[in-house]
Design a protein around this motif. Structure first.
Motif, short mmCIF file in Angstrom:
data_model
loop_
_atom_site.label_atom_id
_atom_site.label_comp_id
_atom_site.label_asym_id
_atom_site.label_seq_id
_atom_site.Cartn_x
_atom_site.Cartn_y
_atom_site.Cartn_z
N LYS A 139 37.23 14.39 60.22
CA LYS A 139 36.25 14.95 59.27
C LYS A 139 36.70 16.28 58.68
N VAL A 140 37.48 17.04 59.45
CA VAL A 140 37.89 18.36 58.98
C VAL A 140 39.38 18.41 58.64
N ARG A 160 39.73 24.96 61.64
CA ARG A 160 39.31 23.55 61.48
C ARG A 160 39.08 22.91 62.84
N ILE A 163 35.88 24.04 64.14
CA ILE A 163 34.75 23.36 63.47
C ILE A 163 34.59 21.95 64.05
N ALA A 164 35.71 21.28 64.27
CA ALA A 164 35.64 19.93 64.86
C ALA A 164 34.99 19.98 66.24
N ILE A 194 35.52 22.84 53.59
CA ILE A 194 35.11 21.90 54.64
C ILE A 194 33.62 22.03 54.94
#
Ligand code: ADP
Ligand code: MG
Length: 231
Positions: A139-140, A160, A163-164, A194
């Motif tokens: 997704k990122v 990233r 964030i994941a 993102i």
């Protein structure tokens, strides 16, 4: 300029007259002085304001890291200000994803293992953890770096991964405190992109930022001024 996302619906969170007083010995600091606000499901809100205006305190309360000195906080309809520490930890671990300015990745773990950490604490089995971590990584856009250690990644890639890791529990609410603050403008823009993509995909995001570009891309700005929401 605001990014179009799905139309916001019912409030996911609501604060009512929230106050937060820090006591350091005999000194009291009133970090929040009566904050009332609500955020709708699917909203992307930027919290802005000068240093010391209460942004991080607000985010800590929204994230159940801290509790108000007084006032009400409802998250998904539940009065979370009244919960004890264990119950708040449970809410934090299952309903909320955090992203910080410094990425807080574990240097000894691979990217995949870092992303899966929150699931480890839930007692999920390894294969299921890894599958969920891969999905969050895709997704990122970090899916090609899963076997690397954090030190082998650029700052933008590390953020990233962070964030994941925040997304892997499928939180109801994503909170970010200056997530682009340690990044150069190119990586900062990528991370912001993102967050915008996640918002378009339906995520509810509250972002603390000094960066006017970040505030401009969120659909809403909540400006803090001396412990209050500015009119
Ligand atoms: P911001 O994130 O907007 O810079 P903060 O929420 O960190 O603002 O801080 C708001 C006010 O509360 C500041 O005056 C700060 O010094 C004070 N403060 C924040 N955290 C603490 C703490 N743990 N103990 C004492 N004072 C604090
Ligand atoms: Mg702060």
């Amino acid at each position: 300029m605001s990014e179009a996302g799905p139309a916001p619906t019912a409030p996911i969170l609501a604060l009512e007259d929230v106050r937060k007083v820090y006591r350091r010995g005999a000194v009291e600091v009133e970090a929040l002085r009566g904050v009332s606000l609500s955020v709708a499901r699917g909203e992307f809100a930027a919290v802005t304001g000068a240093s010391g205006s209460g942004k991080s305190t607000l985010l800590a309360i929204l994230g159940c890291l801290d509790r108000p000195t007084s006032g009400a906080y409802r998250l998904e309809g539940r009065d979370v200000a009244a919960l004890d520490d264990d119950a708040r930890t449970e809410v934090r671990g299952t309903r909320i994803g955090f992203v910080f300015q410094s990425f807080h990745l574990v240097p000894q773990l691979t990217v995949l293992e870092n992303i899966a950490v929150p699931l480890f604490y839930r007692g999920m089995r390894r294969a299921a953890r890894e599958a969920a971590a891969r999905e969050a990584a895709e997704k990122v856009g970090i899916g090609a770096r899963l076997d690397h250690r954090p030190a082998q990644l650029s700052g933008g890639e590390q953020q990233r991964a962070a964030i994941a890791r925040a997304l892997v529990v499928r939180p109801a609410l994503l909170l970010a405190d200056e997530p682009t603050g340690n990044l150069d403008s190119k990586n900062g823009d990528a991370v912001l992109g993102i967050l915008c993509d996640l918002h378009r995909g339906g995520a509810t995001i509250v972002l603390v930022t000094h960066d006017p570009r970040c505030a401009a891309r969120a659909g809403r700005e909540i400006r803090m001024e001396d412990g209050r929401v500015a009119a």
